[in-house]
Design a protein around this motif. Structure first.
Motif, short mmCIF file in Angstrom:
data_model
loop_
_atom_site.label_atom_id
_atom_site.label_comp_id
_atom_site.label_asym_id
_atom_site.label_seq_id
_atom_site.Cartn_x
_atom_site.Cartn_y
_atom_site.Cartn_z
N TRP A 157 -10.17 70.03 -6.37
CA TRP A 157 -9.53 71.19 -6.93
C TRP A 157 -8.06 71.27 -7.03
O TRP A 157 -7.30 70.87 -5.83
N VAL A 158 -7.35 71.39 -8.03
CA VAL A 158 -5.93 71.37 -8.15
C VAL A 158 -5.50 72.95 -8.49
O VAL A 158 -6.09 73.57 -9.26
N THR A 159 -4.27 73.14 -8.12
CA THR A 159 -3.74 74.61 -8.42
C THR A 159 -2.33 74.30 -9.04
O THR A 159 -1.53 73.74 -8.56
N LEU A 160 -2.13 74.79 -10.20
CA LEU A 160 -0.80 74.83 -10.88
C LEU A 160 -0.22 76.23 -10.77
O LEU A 160 -0.83 77.29 -10.76
N LEU A 161 1.12 76.03 -10.23
CA LEU A 161 1.58 77.38 -10.02
C LEU A 161 3.08 77.58 -10.98
O LEU A 161 3.90 76.40 -11.18
N ASN A 185 -10.97 72.31 -11.22
CA ASN A 185 -11.52 71.04 -10.65
C ASN A 185 -11.06 69.82 -11.61
O ASN A 185 -11.37 69.95 -12.80
N VAL A 219 2.25 71.67 -9.03
CA VAL A 219 0.85 71.35 -8.80
C VAL A 219 0.73 70.93 -7.34
O VAL A 219 1.56 70.54 -6.63
N SER A 220 -0.41 71.50 -6.91
CA SER A 220 -0.94 71.26 -5.52
C SER A 220 -2.35 70.99 -5.43
O SER A 220 -3.04 71.43 -6.21
N ASN A 278 -1.26 81.71 -11.30
CA ASN A 278 -1.82 80.39 -10.68
C ASN A 278 -2.76 79.93 -11.47
O ASN A 278 -3.55 80.88 -12.25
N PHE A 279 -3.29 78.72 -11.63
CA PHE A 279 -4.22 78.23 -12.48
C PHE A 279 -5.00 77.06 -11.77
O PHE A 279 -4.47 76.00 -11.33
N THR A 280 -6.15 77.23 -11.16
CA THR A 280 -7.03 76.54 -10.45
C THR A 280 -8.14 76.07 -11.14
O THR A 280 -8.80 76.81 -11.53
N TRP A 288 -1.02 79.38 -19.50
CA TRP A 288 -1.08 78.01 -19.23
C TRP A 288 -1.50 77.28 -20.45
O TRP A 288 -2.53 77.66 -21.22
#
Length: 475
Positions: free
Chosen positions: A283-287, A321, A272-273, A317-319, A301
């Protein structure tokens, strides 16, 4: 008239030796023609020799020459003892040739031995210690009741280095299957056949010395192994090592090829970023990452809410809020035509929102965290002289007890009572640093009854049997 007769007599005397020399020459030609008719070699039916058209020898080693011949039936009686064989270099004729080996002599330029039975028309021979500069044409001469040098020859090419071994062709291989690899190397000197080895080691190999269709020898190594995804793109090498007849000397040659393995996604992971704990509205992004061949075709996901697992998105990628409504546990699946790989779960929380942690701890997946938190609160209560039954949790006024942890939700834990106040210094190091550790957690008290910060924490881990050990309590 007398003078003319005298001159004629003198001319006759002069020409007489010349006539005799011409007659002898004609008789010789007749003999040669007669010999060619009787012993025509390969020019006429019945006289023939067979041997490979070419052979490659390793310098300073021996060489096997497969050889057989045939003679007309009316000359079969000529095959009798004593019978000998000669190997003649460069030419079949005496002029311009060199006899390098004669089985009837004790001293020869090259030592050797006729392995075959000449009376059975087998002239197979082995020659030893062939020098580097002995590349040439070689003819076989039979000496028995008759003598004949056969016209057919073998071309011997003497090399400093051996030929490269031959590897079996290998295409893409499915993981988990049994596969056979073969490596073949020529053995020009069967007395010192090459030794074959495989790099890297994939399993035990079996070697055999085999005879080829032309009578030469070769060594075959057969390797049987179970294919793993770890073998993908590894370079497999077969090495042939030849010992020479010079003591201690050897030569080597090798052949390599890369393995291509087809396998399902491996080492699938979710990250996660910018962080797994952020301010609300960030906003977070799962990679999702995975290793597979062929590459991953689909990423999916999922969100875990109690016992319910819900697909949330597709793609690597899954971005989104992050708010209070979509915090929790997430994981990804990577899929190709050979199978699926699943990542471990990541917990997304909002900073300062301990209700989220308690929510997931109370869902049955992080029971050890709850237990450790309760233990911590009990210990604090005991130190304050309170009843162990007066533990208060999030949402109760007058004395909050907060805790957090990081656990593997897939493990079913059991708590072994006792030892809660054991310190790290007094704990068995082998247990504390157990390589079989399946769980580690920290439960901390964040506020006390007065509302002031406290620094009490419990550190714990579990063994492979699911037993929890309280490793240390700090203040």
């Amino acid at each position: 008239m007398r003078k003319t007769l005298a001159r004629g007599r003198r001319m006759s005397v002069f020409l007489l030796p010349l006539r005799r020399r011409v007659a002898r020459t004609m008789d010789g030609l007749k003999s040669v023609l007669l010999f060619n008719v009787l012993l025509p070699g390969v020019a006429c039916d019945g006289w023939s020799v067979w041997m490979p058209g070419s052979l490659e020898a390793l310098a300073d080693s021996c060489l096997l020459i497969p050889c057989s011949f045939d003679v007309p039936d009316d000359h079969a009686d000529g095959l009798r003892m004593p019978a000998g064989g000669v190997w003649r270099k460069r030419s079949r004729w005496f002029e311009g040739s060199t006899d390098v080996f004669n089985s009837s002599r004790e001293q020869n330029i090259l030592s050797g031995r006729i392995l075959g039975d000449l009376l059975a028309k087998n002239c197979t021979t082995i020659l030893h210690g062939i020098p580097r500069n002995y590349s040439d044409s070689y003819f076989f001469r039979l000496e028995t009741g008759f003598k004949l040098t056969f016209e057919t020859n073998v071309n011997i090419d003497v090399k400093d280095l051996p030929q490269k071994p031959q590897l079996s062709a290998v295409g893409p291989i499915n993981e988990g299957t049994e596969r056979i690899l073969t490596c073949r190397a020529p053995a020009p000197c069967p007395l010192l056949p090459p030794r074959l080895s495989w790099t890297p080691w994939l399993g035990d190999a079996v070697e055999t010395l085999e005879e080829n269709k032309d009578g030469t020898k070769s060594v075959l190594s057969v390797l049987n192994f179970t294919v793993s995804h770890l073998h993908h793109e590894q370079k497999v090498t077969c090495t042939a090592n030849y010992s020479l007849q010079k003591l201690g000397a050897s030569r080597g040659a090798e052949q390599s090829f890369p393995l291509t393995i087809l396998y399902s996604p491996k080492n699938t992971s979710a990250t996660v970023s910018p962080s797994s704990s952020v301010e609300g509205g960030t906003w977070v992004t799962l990679l999702c990452s995975s290793n597979s061949n062929p590459p991953v075709e689909n990423y999916t996901w999922f969100q875990v809410q109690g016992d319910e697992v819900t697909p949330r998105a597709t793609g690597q990628n899954f971005t989104f809020n992050l708010t209070a409504t979509n915090t929790g546990l997430y994981y990804c699946e990577a899929q190709n035509q050979y199978g699926t790989g699943t990542s471990s779960r990541v917990l997304l929380t909002l900073k300062g929102d301990w209700n989220t942690v308690l929510l997931w701890a109370g869902g049955g997946i992080s029971t050890p965290v709850v237990l450790i938190g309760v233990l911590l609160c009990l210990i604090r209560s005991k130190k304050r002289g309170e009843s162990s039954g007066s533990v208060k949790t999030e949402g109760q006024k007058g004395g909050d007890c907060h805790f957090y942890g990081n656990v593997d939700p897939k493990v079913d834990f059991k708590v072994r009572p006792g030892g809660a106040e054991q310190s790290k210094q007094g704990h068995d190091d082998d247990t504390y640093n157990n390589s079989m550790m399946m769980f580690s957690a920290k439960a901390s008290c964040l506020t006390n009854q007065s509302g002031n910060a406290c620094a009490e924490s419990i550190y714990a881990n579990s063994d492979s049997d699911g037993n929890i050990y309280i490793n240390s309590i700090s203040q």
